[in-house]
Design a protein around this motif. Structure first.
Motif, short mmCIF file in Angstrom:
data_model
loop_
_atom_site.label_atom_id
_atom_site.label_comp_id
_atom_site.label_asym_id
_atom_site.label_seq_id
_atom_site.Cartn_x
_atom_site.Cartn_y
_atom_site.Cartn_z
N THR A 132 0.81 -1.21 0.00
CA THR A 132 0.00 0.00 0.00
C THR A 132 0.85 1.27 0.00
O THR A 132 0.48 2.27 -0.62
N ASN A 137 0.43 4.48 -2.45
CA ASN A 137 0.33 5.86 -1.98
C ASN A 137 1.38 6.74 -2.66
O ASN A 137 1.09 7.85 -3.10
N ARG A 178 -6.63 9.44 -7.85
CA ARG A 178 -7.85 9.20 -7.08
C ARG A 178 -8.12 7.71 -6.94
O ARG A 178 -8.46 7.23 -5.85
N LEU A 217 -5.64 6.27 -4.48
CA LEU A 217 -5.89 6.72 -3.11
C LEU A 217 -7.13 6.06 -2.51
O LEU A 217 -7.19 5.82 -1.30
N THR A 218 -8.09 5.71 -3.36
CA THR A 218 -9.25 4.96 -2.88
C THR A 218 -8.81 3.59 -2.38
O THR A 218 -9.25 3.13 -1.32
N VAL A 250 -5.81 2.87 -1.26
CA VAL A 250 -5.02 3.12 -0.05
C VAL A 250 -5.96 3.30 1.15
O VAL A 250 -5.74 2.70 2.21
N LEU A 251 -7.00 4.10 0.97
CA LEU A 251 -7.93 4.36 2.07
C LEU A 251 -8.72 3.12 2.48
O LEU A 251 -9.15 3.01 3.63
N ASN A 252 -8.89 2.19 1.57
CA ASN A 252 -9.63 0.96 1.86
C ASN A 252 -8.77 -0.13 2.50
O ASN A 252 -9.29 -1.19 2.83
N ASP A 253 -7.49 0.13 2.66
CA ASP A 253 -6.61 -0.85 3.30
C ASP A 253 -6.65 -0.61 4.82
O ASP A 253 -6.09 0.38 5.30
N TYR A 272 -3.24 -0.04 6.62
CA TYR A 272 -2.36 1.07 6.26
C TYR A 272 -2.72 2.29 7.09
O TYR A 272 -3.84 2.77 7.06
N THR A 310 -3.30 5.75 7.62
CA THR A 310 -3.45 6.99 6.83
C THR A 310 -3.78 8.17 7.70
O THR A 310 -4.13 8.06 8.84
#
Length: 135
Positions: free
Chosen positions: A101, A105, A121, A124-125, A127-130, A133, A135
């Motif tokens: 991840t 990023n 985008r 990053l979606t 990344v945010l769903n991991d 990770y 954030t």
């Protein structure tokens, strides 16, 4: 018979001495990927991204399947504004480890700097769903 008795008395002591002996740590050969990577990290952490690139590159050359080496090389390229090469290294890192991840990023950051906001985008979606990770 006498030799057997001497042996039986001295063997435990010899074994104890051998067991207590320490072995020196094996040294990394000068051309090891780890040595080049660590030197690259030192340059990078000190803000000298230009000097980090050849060290990270040599680490990647010696261990091309290490996604961390590739991602850090990408970071050095990104900080030197060589976005195309940075993107290439981040993509290679992700190919080597689809769950990496941090490389996603980093790739999103490179795409943002390049102005490709849609690709950024999408990444990053992911990344945010991991959930693992930070954030």
């Amino acid at each position: 018979m006498r030799m057997v008795q001497v042996f039986l008395r001295t063997a435990p002591m010899a074994l104890l001495l051998v067991a207590c002996a320490t072995t020196p740590e094996p040294q990394q050969p000068p051309e090891s990927a780890a040595n080049h990577y660590e030197l690259g990290r030192a340059y990078f952490d000190g803000g000298n991204y230009r000097l980090a690139i050849p060290e990270f590159s040599k680490a990647v050359e010696l261990r091309p399947t290490d996604p961390i080496y590739r991602s850090d090389l990408g970071m050095a390229f990104m900080f030197n504004r060589n976005l195309d090469e940075a993107i290439k290294q981040f993509e290679e890192a992700i190919k080597l480890d689809k769950r990496y991840t941090a490389a996603k990023n980093n790739l999103a950051s490179a795409y943002m700097l390049k102005g490709d906001l849609e690709k950024a985008r999408i990444l990053l979606t992911e990344v945010l769903n991991d959930p693992l990770y930070p954030t």
